[in-house]
Structure formats: structure tokens, C-alpha cells
Design a protein around this motif. Structure first.
Motif, PDB file in Angstrom:
ATOM      1  N   PHE A   4      22.789  21.457  95.838  1.00 23.23           N
ATOM      2  CA  PHE A   4      23.961  21.033  96.480  1.00 23.23           C
ATOM      3  C   PHE A   4      24.727  22.129  97.120  1.00 23.23           C
ATOM      4  CE2 PHE A   4      23.445  17.973  92.789  1.00 23.23           C
ATOM      5  CZ  PHE A   4      23.542  16.885  93.769  1.00 23.23           C
ATOM      6  N   LYS A   5      24.704  22.426  98.354  1.00 24.39           N
ATOM      7  CA  LYS A   5      25.483  23.343  98.939  1.00 24.39           C
ATOM      8  C   LYS A   5      26.726  22.596  99.734  1.00 24.39           C
ATOM      9  CE  LYS A   5      23.609  27.418  98.155  1.00 24.39           C
ATOM     10  NZ  LYS A   5      24.188  28.704  97.684  1.00 24.39           N
ATOM     11  N   SER A   6      27.103  23.239 100.863  1.00 24.92           N
ATOM     12  CA  SER A   6      27.980  22.275 101.492  1.00 24.92           C
ATOM     13  C   SER A   6      27.191  21.117 102.271  1.00 24.92           C
ATOM     14  CB  SER A   6      28.737  22.773 102.801  1.00 24.92           C
ATOM     15  OG  SER A   6      27.479  23.658 103.820  1.00 24.92           O
ATOM     16  N   LYS A   7      25.776  21.149 102.082  1.00 31.61           N
ATOM     17  CA  LYS A   7      24.971  20.033 102.522  1.00 31.61           C
ATOM     18  C   LYS A   7      23.656  20.280 101.403  1.00 31.61           C
ATOM     19  CE  LYS A   7      25.961  20.242 107.498  1.00 31.61           C
ATOM     20  NZ  LYS A   7      25.486  20.769 108.966  1.00 31.61           N
ATOM     21  N   LYS A   8      23.129  19.249 101.349  1.00 34.74           N
ATOM     22  CA  LYS A   8      22.200  19.167 100.558  1.00 34.74           C
ATOM     23  C   LYS A   8      20.733  19.917 100.985  1.00 34.74           C
ATOM     24  CE  LYS A   8      23.244  15.049  98.382  1.00 34.74           C
ATOM     25  NZ  LYS A   8      23.299  13.205  98.609  1.00 34.74           N
ATOM     26  N   ILE A   9      20.523  20.914 100.437  1.00 35.53           N
ATOM     27  CA  ILE A   9      19.186  21.907 100.959  1.00 35.53           C
ATOM     28  C   ILE A   9      17.959  21.481 100.054  1.00 35.53           C
ATOM     29  CG2 ILE A   9      18.429  24.143 101.127  1.00 35.53           C
ATOM     30  CD1 ILE A   9      21.601  24.685 101.247  1.00 35.53           C
ATOM     31  N   PRO A  10      16.814  21.042 100.711  1.00 37.34           N
ATOM     32  CA  PRO A  10      15.636  20.886 100.069  1.00 37.34           C
ATOM     33  C   PRO A  10      14.848  21.930  99.375  1.00 37.34           C
ATOM     34  CG  PRO A  10      15.683  19.628 102.169  1.00 37.34           C
ATOM     35  CD  PRO A  10      16.754  20.743 102.026  1.00 37.34           C
ATOM     36  N   MET A  11      14.298  21.938  98.308  1.00 41.92           N
ATOM     37  CA  MET A  11      13.872  23.010  97.520  1.00 41.92           C
ATOM     38  C   MET A  11      12.333  22.346  97.174  1.00 41.92           C
ATOM     39  SD  MET A  11      16.105  25.321  97.187  1.00 41.92           S
ATOM     40  CE  MET A  11      15.900  26.329  95.874  1.00 41.92           C
ATOM     41  N   GLU A  12      11.233  23.626  96.865  1.00 43.41           N
ATOM     42  CA  GLU A  12      10.084  23.010  96.279  1.00 43.41           C
ATOM     43  C   GLU A  12      10.145  22.807  94.959  1.00 43.41           C
ATOM     44  OE1 GLU A  12       7.104  22.471  97.970  1.00 43.41           O
ATOM     45  OE2 GLU A  12       8.360  22.569  99.822  1.00 43.41           O
ATOM     46  N   SER A  13      10.820  23.365  94.206  1.00 45.07           N
ATOM     47  CA  SER A  13      10.989  23.483  92.771  1.00 45.07           C
ATOM     48  C   SER A  13      12.409  23.659  91.993  1.00 45.07           C
ATOM     49  CB  SER A  13       9.704  24.342  91.976  1.00 45.07           C
ATOM     50  OG  SER A  13      10.162  25.687  92.039  1.00 45.07           O
ATOM     51  N   ILE A  14      12.615  23.220  91.094  1.00 48.75           N
ATOM     52  CA  ILE A  14      13.981  23.517  90.418  1.00 48.75           C
ATOM     53  C   ILE A  14      13.732  23.627  88.850  1.00 48.75           C
ATOM     54  CG2 ILE A  14      16.204  22.827  89.693  1.00 48.75           C
ATOM     55  CD1 ILE A  14      16.418  21.386  92.495  1.00 48.75           C
ATOM     56  N   GLY A  15      14.124  24.922  88.365  1.00 45.27           N
ATOM     57  CA  GLY A  15      13.797  25.488  86.886  1.00 45.27           C
ATOM     58  C   GLY A  15      14.567  24.925  85.908  1.00 45.27           C
ATOM     59  N   PRO A  16      14.612  25.437  84.625  1.00 48.10           N
ATOM     60  CA  PRO A  16      15.578  24.851  83.887  1.00 48.10           C
ATOM     61  C   PRO A  16      17.063  25.451  84.056  1.00 48.10           C
ATOM     62  CG  PRO A  16      13.987  26.497  82.929  1.00 48.10           C
ATOM     63  CD  PRO A  16      13.719  26.236  84.264  1.00 48.10           C
ATOM     64  N   GLY A  17      17.976  24.693  83.390  1.00 48.67           N
ATOM     65  CA  GLY A  17      19.319  25.387  83.528  1.00 48.67           C
ATOM     66  C   GLY A  17      19.886  25.017  84.817  1.00 48.67           C
ATOM     67  N   ASN A  18      19.307  24.653  85.904  1.00 46.81           N
ATOM     68  CA  ASN A  18      19.594  24.366  87.107  1.00 46.81           C
ATOM     69  C   ASN A  18      20.079  22.817  87.266  1.00 46.81           C
ATOM     70  OD1 ASN A  18      20.747  25.432  89.480  1.00 46.81           O
ATOM     71  ND2 ASN A  18      18.928  26.643  89.749  1.00 46.81           N
ATOM     72  N   VAL A  19      20.872  22.619  88.405  1.00 47.56           N
ATOM     73  CA  VAL A  19      21.562  21.316  88.987  1.00 47.56           C
ATOM     74  C   VAL A  19      20.916  20.973  90.270  1.00 47.56           C
ATOM     75  CG1 VAL A  19      23.542  19.921  89.421  1.00 47.56           C
ATOM     76  CG2 VAL A  19      23.768  21.597  87.287  1.00 47.56           C
ATOM     77  N   GLY A  20      20.550  19.768  90.518  1.00 47.29           N
ATOM     78  CA  GLY A  20      20.111  19.245  91.746  1.00 47.29           C
ATOM     79  C   GLY A  20      20.045  17.787  92.117  1.00 47.29           C
ATOM     80  N   TYR A  21      19.521  17.400  93.088  1.00 42.64           N
ATOM     81  CA  TYR A  21      19.419  16.107  93.406  1.00 42.64           C
ATOM     82  C   TYR A  21      17.882  15.717  93.525  1.00 42.64           C
ATOM     83  CZ  TYR A  21      18.379  17.164  98.396  1.00 42.64           C
ATOM     84  OH  TYR A  21      17.681  17.739  99.601  1.00 42.64           O
ATOM     85  N   LEU A  22      17.794  14.304  93.284  1.00 46.95           N
ATOM     86  CA  LEU A  22      16.201  13.931  93.517  1.00 46.95           C
ATOM     87  C   LEU A  22      16.156  12.582  94.105  1.00 46.95           C
ATOM     88  CD1 LEU A  22      13.346  13.411  91.944  1.00 46.95           C
ATOM     89  CD2 LEU A  22      14.554  12.195  90.208  1.00 46.95           C
ATOM     90  N   ILE A  23      15.068  12.519  95.250  1.00 53.12           N
ATOM     91  CA  ILE A  23      15.111  11.213  95.594  1.00 53.12           C
ATOM     92  C   ILE A  23      13.550  10.788  95.414  1.00 53.12           C
ATOM     93  CG2 ILE A  23      14.741  10.228  98.120  1.00 53.12           C
ATOM     94  CD1 ILE A  23      16.651  12.253  99.257  1.00 53.12           C
ATOM     95  N   PRO A  24      13.494   9.685  94.668  1.00 56.44           N
ATOM     96  CA  PRO A  24      12.219   9.209  94.122  1.00 56.44           C
ATOM     97  C   PRO A  24      11.537   8.042  95.012  1.00 56.44           C
ATOM     98  CG  PRO A  24      13.956   8.359  92.934  1.00 56.44           C
ATOM     99  CD  PRO A  24      14.523   8.904  93.910  1.00 56.44           C
ATOM    100  N   GLY A  25      12.179   7.814  96.137  1.00 58.75           N
ATOM    101  CA  GLY A  25      11.641   6.574  96.828  1.00 58.75           C
ATOM    102  C   GLY A  25      11.769   5.262  95.983  1.00 58.75           C
TER     103      GLY A  25
END
Length: 598
Positions: free
Chosen positions: A239-260
Motif C-alpha cells: 500500500f502506497k498512495s496507490k496499490k503497487i504490485p510486487m513479485e514477493s513479500i517477506g515476513p513482517g510486512n503488510v500487503g494486499y492479495l488478489i486470489p481471483g
């Protein structure tokens, strides 16, 4: 992980959380000058109009401290007691919390509640005294209150003004220095907690998560441990001012997921997901399921919108885990849903969101709480009664139990007498009173939840001129002398108006209901009797007189028998009309029933 900090902002309502979040985003360069606006994280129109936060909002900031780049994951939380579930979910995804206290109002009920909630989850608390620039601020007095509450040193409290940009750098530096970095093992099996979710009409369900162990990658196969749903990760990001896609997210971090996933029932907030290749054995503990406190019927104005209303409520349920619903039908209103809410404000917000976001007009019935009905000679222990019309006849009842809450009211001493009178009038039992400062007192009481959910908070604010604050927690069910009162309009029971009330107060409430309905229901061509009944006994009644056409106007002179004949003919027509006539009850009548004493 050493350079990540996860923290939330907690406070009583209107103590400046959203404004402080705006200053932190601006200072870290997370939002550009073009994107700047008040309440940046509050993306709902309702939040902006009411000036309150309804949903928790996550965002990632980058900040350089002593030449090192740090990642700060911020979660802004609501302050109203009705949205405390949002706060508890945010706290589970953090290691620290900024506790904001207004320098004018001082420590309030929700400040204390949120502090203990953060303490239970072992969060590092950073106390902040906000609004020090206001003319009515009293930092010396409020600092003493904060020290007594938290047990910190006075020099640990940060003096700030979010509006005037005072103390923002010190807050950011303290976050890095004092809030511990997250702990997790990047090699261990993937464990991630879903702390929120929304529905996107184009991409389906979007889940917001915090990774505790392992690593999540785009295209990876994952499994939701609660629902056992297996899916592929279409997209992950931060999450930034807009959602920024990433290749991977490691432990301790917060993010969003689109599982279809299109079916909103296949993902639950509070669930843990793991990888298929190397699954974790146990889900993440510590997430508490919130139980609704107030129940009300929600019906579409147009019966054709029933299925659309179901879909809309399911989507709102995904975004708001504290909302519950089951199908029910009413003689007066047709098919609808019995929904569970955390409070009256929560109910109003859901109703407004249905109208604004999904364009569905709904009728809400008189809210009530859940009761336990114990039956004579029954194999069942008790029946749950969420709808007054489901209450068994008194001849079958052994006893009825209603929920009680432990409430905390903080007010100025000058308003104590009138507030105590209100509590006693509402069947409250005052347990204790303690002076926080010479001018401020905390009142602890036990009171039936049914007495609180309607207009108690409004009356409390009115009596104290806005100074009193209120917080509560459910404790237990207790036996009470309660009866069900029914409303009969034109001899037909309108189940949407049924209510469960104390027997001692039933006549007074019934009389008030009659008077209200008499004013609200429009006159017809026939008489409309309004009756309030307990079982078969009528305790109050009113009659709305019919519009009457002057049928004898054309009879000038002549025999009286001709006039009598016309009047008798009219009476027969009125009687027939009363049997087949339909009465429309305005939506205002359902909501006016809540404020019988006004």
C-alpha cells in the motif's frame, strides 16, 4: 525485518488520528502535493461527511533515519465504540501503537479501552498529546492523566499539533527508536493473517494481510486454513498512495492479495493462509471473533430487489466482519434479513452504504438485542430470540434473560448528578465512582444493553454538553421481568413493530407508541384503529378518524329519513373499505419508534 516498523494509531473519537496520519504521509513524501487532501486515508464519502473513520486503512511509508531507509506500515483506526472490532483487527497486525490524547478533552473512555486492548496484545505504546495549539488546551492537567493511565514518565509524552505540523519529526523518530521490529522466519512455512478485505467488482475479493513467517510470491498456490479454499496468487502488492504490485513479500510486512475469488464467502477476515508446497501446521492465534450487539430487520423497499440486497450485504460482510445476517420474512414487509450490528451508528452506516454503494433503498425495523428464552418442560436449554416476533407466549416461558454490559462513563463533576439519574432511569446499577482528577470523575455501572443501544449515548452527550465519554463491554445474561408488546393496525399485527420491554414500563411505552403512530400514519377513507397488546390484553389504543364526504349536502329540505338512508349507505361502504383497504406505513414510523421520549 530490522528496518520495518508496523504500528497503528488509536484514540477516542475526534482526537485527531486522521489529521496526524495526513501529516505523517506528507512528511515521509508518501503522497505528492497534488494528492494532498484532508482525511487522505478516509476514502468513503460517509467518512468525510461525518468527519469520522469507519474503516481501518493501511499504508506504507519510507523514512530515512540516521542515513538508513526504514519501512513504516501505518494502520489508521476508528475511534467510535461501535467500530472497536476494526481496532482489534488492526492491533493484531502491529508491534506498536500511537496513543493520541486530545489536550483539551483529556483521557476519554475509548482512550482507556483502546489502551488496554493494545496492552493485551503486548504492543509498545507511544503517548502523544495532540492539539496543544488550541486556546482551551491544558497540557499540564492532561499529562497527569496520561501518566496515571499508562504509567510512563512525563518526558516520554510527545507534545504535538497535527494541524500546525508540530512534533511530527519527533513522532517518526520515536517510532523507529521504540517500536520493536517484527520477528519472523523467512525460511519457515508461509503463515499470513488476513486482517481486512474488500470486494472489487472487476477483480473479485482483495484480502489485506500481514506475513508472520515465510514468504509469499506471485503465482504461488496457497490455501486458506479456515475455509480450506485453494487458489493461485494472481497479484500481491504493498500500500502506497496507490496499490503497487510486487513479485514477493517477506515476513513482517503488510500487503494486499488478489486470489481471483469471486465468491465472498470463501475468504474470512481473521483467517490464516499458507502455501500448498510447504504448508504450516497451525493457524495464527489471537484473533477474536466479534459478536453483534444489536439486531434489526433490513427489507428492500421494492420486493424485486431481494436478491440484489442479499448480494450487497454479502459484499459488505466481506469488508465488515462484525456484520451478520440471516434470512427472515415479515407479514408487513415481505422477505428480508435479520442483521446483527455493533451499535446504532454501525446500523446507520450500513444502511447508508447500501443506498450509496449499491443503490438499494431499504426499510429497517426497530432494533433489539438478543434474549435467552427458557421454556417450561422443554428438552432444549433455551431459545435465542433475535426477533421479538419469535418470543414464545408467556404461558410457555419459565424466564427470560437479557444481556448486561459493564459501562464506563467519564465526565466532569458538575454533570454527575444528571448522568446518574439517567443511568438509574435506564435500569442501571452504579457499581463505583472514582475521581481521575479533582474535576473529572469515572462512573462504573452495569446496565441492560437494550437500554443503551437506542438513544442513551445521545442523551448522555446532551446532559453533559458533549463532555461525557462512554465505553462498554458485555458481561453476562441476567433474568429480567420482560414482556412482548405487539402493535395492531386495523386489527392486523405488524410484526415489524413488536418489541420486548420491561413489564413495569410496558404501559408507558405502549401509550407513547400509540401517540407516535397516530401522528405518523396518514388518514384514509375509513377509520384506522391502532392498538398495543400484551398477549390478548389491549393496554393502549388510538383511532385515526376517516376522511368523510358530506353525502347529505345535496339534501336541502325534505324528510329526515332520506338523510338517514344516505348516511347508513355510507357506513356500509366504509365498513367494506376497512376490510379490503390497505394501509401504507411510512419509513419514518419505523425509525421514530426508537425515540419515544422526544
Amino acid at each position: 525485518m530490522k528496518f520495518i516498523r508496523n504500528f497503528c494509531i488509536i484514540a477516542h473519537i475526534d482526537h485527531g488520528k486522521s489529521t496526524l496520519a495526513d501529516r505523517l504521509l506528507e512528511r515521509t513524501g508518501t503522497i505528492s502535493d497534488k494528492e494532498k487532501k484532508n482525511q487522505f486515508l478516509d476514502d468513503m464519502d460517509l467518512e468525510r461527511e461525518r468527519g469520522i473513520t469507519i474503516k481501518s486503512h493501511a499504508i506504507q511509508m519510507n523514512y530515512k533515519y540516521k542515513g538508513i531507509d526504514y519501512i513504516l506500515n501505518l494502520i489508521d483506526t476508528p475511534g467510535h465504540v461501535d467500530f472497536s472490532s476494526e481496532v482489534s483487527r488492526s492491533i493484531t497486525a502491529c508491534e506498536g501503537a500511537l496513543l493520541i490524547v486530545d489536550a483539551v478533552q483529556g483521557v476519554q473512555a475509548q482512550t482507556i479501552s483502546n489502551f488496554y486492548l493494545a496492552l493485551e496484545n503486548n504492543l509498545k505504546i507511544i503517548p502523544i498529546l495532540n492539539k496543544i495549539d488550541l486556546p482551551g488546551s491544558n497540557p499540564e492537567r492532561v499529562v497527569v492523566d496520561i501518566v496515571n493511565l499508562i504509567g510512563c514518565l512525563p518526558e516520554e509524552i510527545i507534545y504535538a499539533s497535527a494541524k500546525k505540523n508540530i512534533g511530527i519529526d519527533k513522532i517518526l523518530n520515536t517510532i523507529i527508536e521504540k517500536i520493536p521490529h517484527p520477528h519472523g522466519d523467512p525460511i519457515s512455512p508461509l503463515q499470513a493473517l488476513i486482517f481486512d478485505s474488500i470486494y472489487n467488482s472487476f477483480r473479485g475479493v482483495e484480502a489485506y494481510f500481514r506475513v508472520l513467517n515465510g514468504e509469499i510470491r506471485k503465482g504461488q498456490k496457497i490455501k486458506f486454513m479456515g475455509t480450506e479454499k485453494i487458489c493461485s496468487v494472481d497479484e500481491i502488492g504493498i500500500f502506497k498512495s496507490k496499490k503497487i504490485p510486487m513479485e514477493s513479500i517477506g515476513p513482517g510486512n503488510v500487503g494486499y492479495l488478489i486470489p481471483g475469488i469471486k465468491n465472498v464467502l470463501e475468504i474470512k477476515v481473521g483467517d490464516t493462509f499458507t502455501s500448498i508446497d510447504n504448508p504450516a501446521t497451525n493457524p495464527i492465534k489471537g484473533f477474536k471473533e466479534v459478536k453483534p450487539m444489536v439486531f434489526a430487520g433490513v427489507y428492500p423497499v421494492d420486493s424485486k430487489d431481494y436478491e440484489e440486497l442479499r448480494t450487497s450485504i454479502e459484499k459488505l460482510r466481506l469488508n465488515d466482519v462484525s456484520l451478520t445476517f440471516i434470512t427472515e420474512s415479515s407479514i408487513a414487509l415481505g422477505l428480508g434479513f435479520r442483521c446483527g450490528f455493533l451499535g446504532m451508528l454501525h446500523m446507520e452506516i450500513i444502511r447508508d452504504r447500501l443506498h450509496r454503494e449499491y443503490n438499494i433503498a431499504v426499510i429497517t425495523t426497530v432494533p433489539n438485542v438478543a434474549y435467552k428464552a427458557f421454556l417450561k418442560k422443554s428438552t432444549k436449554k433455551f431459545l435465542w430470540v433475535n426477533n421479538p416476533s419469535d418470543m414464545p407466549p408467556s404461558s410457555f416461558l419459565e424466564r427470560i434473560e437479557e444481556p448486561y454490559i459493564r459501562a464506563s462513563i467519564i465526565t466532569l463533576c458538575e454533570y454527575l448528578g444528571s448522568i446518574m439519574s439517567l443511568c438509574i432511569k435506564k435500569r442501571g446499577i452504579i457499581k463505583n465512582q472514582s475521581y481521575i482528577t479533582p474535576s473529572k470523575v469515572e462512573l462504573l455501572l452495569e446496565i441492560p444493553l437494550a437500554e443503551v443501544v437506542f438513544d442513551f449515548y445521545d442523551k448522555l452527550k446532551s446532559l453533559s454538553k458533549g463532555y461525557a465519554s462512554f465505553d462498554y463491554t458485555p458481561i453476562e445474561y441476567r433474568t429480567s421481568d420482560l414482556v412482548r408488546i405487539d402493535v395492531l393496525i386495523n386489527t392486523k399485527t405488524i410484526d415489524a413493530f413488536s418489541a420486548i420491554v420491561p413489564r413495569s414500563n410496558a404501559f408507558y411505552i405502549g401509550k407513547k407508541m400509540c401517540e407516535k403512530l397516530y401522528k405518523l400514519i396518514p388518514r384514509q377513507q375509513f377509520e384506522i384503529p391502532i392498538q398495543i397488546a400484551i398477549g390478548r390484553k389491549i393496554i393502549a389504543s388510538e383511532t385515526i378518524k376517516a376522511f368523510r364526504k358530506d353525502v347529505i349536502a345535496k339534501c336541502y329540505g325534505g324528510d329526515i329519513s332520506r338523510k338517514k338512508k344516505l348516511i347508513e349507505k355510507q357506513k356500509k361502504g366504509k365498513k367494506k373499505m376497512r376490510q379490503i383497504g390497505k394501509i401504507e406505513i411510512p419509513q419514518l414510523a419505523f425509525m421514530t419508534m426508537l425515540k419515544l421520549e422526544d
